[in-house]
Design a protein around this motif. Structure first.
Motif, PDB file in Angstrom:
ATOM      1  N   ARG A 116       0.858  -1.192   0.000  1.00  0.00           N
ATOM      2  CA  ARG A 116       0.000   0.000   0.000  1.00  0.00           C
ATOM      3  C   ARG A 116       0.892   1.238   0.000  1.00  0.00           C
ATOM      4  O   ARG A 116       1.725   1.419   0.882  1.00  0.00           O
ATOM      5  CB  ARG A 116      -0.908   0.011   1.233  1.00  0.00           C
ATOM      6  N   ARG A 117       0.733   2.054  -1.011  1.00  0.00           N
ATOM      7  CA  ARG A 117       1.583   3.236  -1.139  1.00  0.00           C
ATOM      8  C   ARG A 117       1.125   4.315  -0.168  1.00  0.00           C
ATOM      9  O   ARG A 117      -0.057   4.680  -0.142  1.00  0.00           O
ATOM     10  CB  ARG A 117       1.553   3.759  -2.579  1.00  0.00           C
ATOM     11  N   ARG A 118       2.048   4.842   0.618  1.00  0.00           N
ATOM     12  CA  ARG A 118       1.731   5.844   1.644  1.00  0.00           C
ATOM     13  C   ARG A 118       2.373   7.194   1.350  1.00  0.00           C
ATOM     14  O   ARG A 118       2.499   8.025   2.246  1.00  0.00           O
ATOM     15  CB  ARG A 118       2.201   5.355   3.016  1.00  0.00           C
ATOM     16  N   GLU A 119       2.792   7.398   0.090  1.00  0.00           N
ATOM     17  CA  GLU A 119       3.410   8.660  -0.285  1.00  0.00           C
ATOM     18  C   GLU A 119       2.942   9.029  -1.687  1.00  0.00           C
ATOM     19  O   GLU A 119       2.320   8.205  -2.363  1.00  0.00           O
ATOM     20  CB  GLU A 119       4.944   8.576  -0.238  1.00  0.00           C
TER      21      GLU A 119
END
Length: 330
Positions: free
Chosen positions: A221-224
């Motif tokens: 899950r991309r958090r940026e």
């Protein structure tokens, strides 16, 4: 990061030609008393199950012959999924500790039928010492095209997995209809990707639809800001006329959108291709994705002429089961 199919030293372009998903078959073994030959070709890593026994003894995840009490040695014959040029092998003795062969060698041949007593074999790996519960990565000593391999073990014992890494030998001269230029059996491979936390991007290139959510490329899950991506090399440069992006089994984790860029690379290192890919033109602009669905595109495509590589962008992250790129070789 690199996007090799497995942890092996033969490069991302080398695929396992002994993969049953490509049509590889276990044909025969001189002895398979403790464990059948078919297990040795399983694409999944070997496992050990304590306390599991069958009628012949301890259950082992691989091919295992009985203890030899006379002269000679055991061997097996396997058919490659597609004929190809061999680069190297992984002779894997995982979980075989007191019952692995002390040495092994490998022969190869090319034949349209099954090998027989008259078949001429070429030694591609000479006698090589093995260790228990380990991987032996050995280089193939021939650049010919082969269809079958013969594994010789001295004198007996068990092999958990055998991988034959190489490149499919594809005759593009007779192709007159669009073909999946990215398929592994046609020489497609994953060059690099931004993330492969849950699955390697090369899984997208295998035949058939994904069997489950693990049979595809999936990122964390991309958090940026930004998005995830992977770069695929076609088996040969070609003009793409149809694209499929399949999100089979990805329901709460499919990409919101996908786009594809493409370029023609004549010579470049992996890192240079990654840099170049940022400036490739869109062959497929961003498209809204749906869960667990095959998405097909033809009219949406921009004709960029012959291309050799594509960059699949998943926005912002998620999983793709299969990517297919139909076209004619340039």
């Amino acid at each position: 990061m690199s996007a090799t199919q497995d942890q092996h030293p033969f490069g991302a372009a080398a695929i396992n030609l002994l993969d049953p998903r490509l049509g590889a078959e276990a044909l025969s073994a001189s002895d398979a008393f403790f464990a059948p030959l078919e297990r040795m070709l399983n694409p999944e890593p070997a496992v050990f199950i304590p306390g599991k026994y069958d009628e012949n003894g301890k259950w082992m995840d691989g091919w295992e012959s009985r203890r030899k009490r006379g002269p000679g040695h055991d061997h097996c014959i396997c058919k490659l999924g597609v004929p190809g040029r061999l680069i190297g092998f992984d002779i894997d003795t995982s979980h075989f500790t007191g019952n692995y062969p002390p040495a092994a060698s490998i022969d190869a041949c090319f034949t349209a039928a099954e090998p027989n007593a008259n078949t001429s074999w070429t030694t591609v790996v000479g006698a090589t010492a093995l260790k228990g519960d380990s991987h032996a990565f050995v280089t193939a000593a021939s650049d010919g095209v082969f269809s079958h391999i013969r594994l010789n073990i001295y004198p007996d014992g068990g092999i958990a997995r055998l991988r034959a890494y190489g490149r499919p030998a594809v005759d593009w001269s007779g192709v007159s209809e669009p073909i999946n230029l990215a398929a592994v059996e046609h020489g497609g491979y994953a060059v690099a990707c931004s993330d492969q936390h849950y699955g390697s991007p090369v899984k997208q290139l295998y035949p058939g639809r994904g069997v489950n959510m693990g049979d595809g490329w999936e990122t964390r899950r991309r958090r940026e800001p930004g998005n995830e991506w992977c770069i695929i090399a076609l088996g040969t440069p070609g003009r793409i006329s149809k694209i499929e992006i399949d999100t089979a089994h990805f329901k709460g984790n499919y990409p919101d959108r996908c786009s594809i860029q493409a370029g023609l690379v004549t010579a470049a290192t992996e890192s240079a291709i990654v840099t170049q890919s940022m400036f490739w033109r869109d062959i497929l602009p961003a498209q809204k994705m749906e869960m667990d669905k095959q998405h097909f595109y033809t009219s949406e495509l921009t004709d960029l002429g012959p291309v050799s590589h594509v960059r699949l962008n998943v926005i912002p992250d998620g999983g793709v089961s299969r990517l297919r790129l139909w076209g004619l070789p340039a």
